[in-house]
Write a protein that holds these residues in place. Structure first.
Motif, PDB file in Angstrom:
ATOM      1  N   SER A  31      -0.722   9.582  -3.476  1.00  0.00           N
ATOM      2  CA  SER A  31      -1.086  10.993  -3.444  1.00  0.00           C
ATOM      3  C   SER A  31      -0.053  11.797  -2.652  1.00  0.00           C
ATOM      4  CB  SER A  31      -2.478  11.169  -2.843  1.00  0.00           C
ATOM      5  OG  SER A  31      -2.499  10.667  -1.519  1.00  0.00           O
ATOM      6  N   ARG A  32       0.523  11.122  -1.653  1.00  0.00           N
ATOM      7  CA  ARG A  32       1.541  11.807  -0.851  1.00  0.00           C
ATOM      8  C   ARG A  32       2.840  11.930  -1.630  1.00  0.00           C
ATOM      9  NH1 ARG A  32       3.276   9.639   4.791  1.00  0.00           N
ATOM     10  NH2 ARG A  32       5.030  11.042   4.830  1.00  0.00           N
ATOM     11  N   SER A  71       1.441   5.732 -10.631  1.00  0.00           N
ATOM     12  CA  SER A  71       0.046   5.351 -10.378  1.00  0.00           C
ATOM     13  C   SER A  71      -0.462   4.345 -11.400  1.00  0.00           C
ATOM     14  CB  SER A  71      -0.854   6.584 -10.342  1.00  0.00           C
ATOM     15  OG  SER A  71      -0.745   7.296 -11.550  1.00  0.00           O
ATOM     16  N   ASN A  91       0.833  -1.199   0.000  1.00  0.00           N
ATOM     17  CA  ASN A  91       0.000   0.000   0.000  1.00  0.00           C
ATOM     18  C   ASN A  91       0.872   1.255   0.000  1.00  0.00           C
ATOM     19  OD1 ASN A  91      -2.138   1.731   0.178  1.00  0.00           O
ATOM     20  ND2 ASN A  91      -2.446   1.424   2.367  1.00  0.00           N
ATOM     21  N   ASP A 128       1.220   5.166  -0.585  1.00  0.00           N
ATOM     22  CA  ASP A 128       0.398   6.367  -0.621  1.00  0.00           C
ATOM     23  C   ASP A 128       0.879   7.254  -1.770  1.00  0.00           C
ATOM     24  OD1 ASP A 128      -1.142   8.539  -0.207  1.00  0.00           O
ATOM     25  OD2 ASP A 128      -0.685   8.752   1.925  1.00  0.00           O
TER      26      ASP A 128
END
Ligand SMILES: [Zn+2]
Length: 94
Positions: free
Chosen positions: A6-7, A43, A2, A4
């Motif tokens: 967006s961070r 992404s 997982n 992150d």
């Protein structure tokens, strides 16, 4: 896994930061880039030039200073613990 994303993708813009001639966001404090180009899109995993966040020089230095401070704190705690052990076990001092 997982991650992150967006961070990772988001770049925090602080007052004084500016965009350089290369299109990257520069830190207004240390004048090193806060962004870098990746040759793929994290992404999607596809081949696409993607702008991602990176730590500028003063952020790296702040992180390093924080790490050293934490290490020093651990050292002090360790010393305090050893002293406590000495009190609870006085035989060890003889
Ligand atoms: Zn900086």
């Amino acid at each position: 896994m997982n991650v992150d994303l967006s961070r990772l993708m988001a770049t925090e813009e602080k007052p004084g930061d500016y965009v350089g001639s290369d299109g990257l966001l520069y830190c207004g404090k240390c004048h090193t880039p806060k962004q870098m180009w990746l040759s793929f899109d994290p992404s999607t995993g596809g081949k696409k030039q993607t702008l991602v966040h990176t730590a500028c020089k003063c952020q790296k230095e702040a992180r390093e200073a924080e790490r050293e401070r934490a290490e020093h704190e651990r050292f002090l705690q360790d010393m305090a613990r050893r002293r406590e052990d000495g009190i609870s076990c006085p035989d060890g001092l003889r």
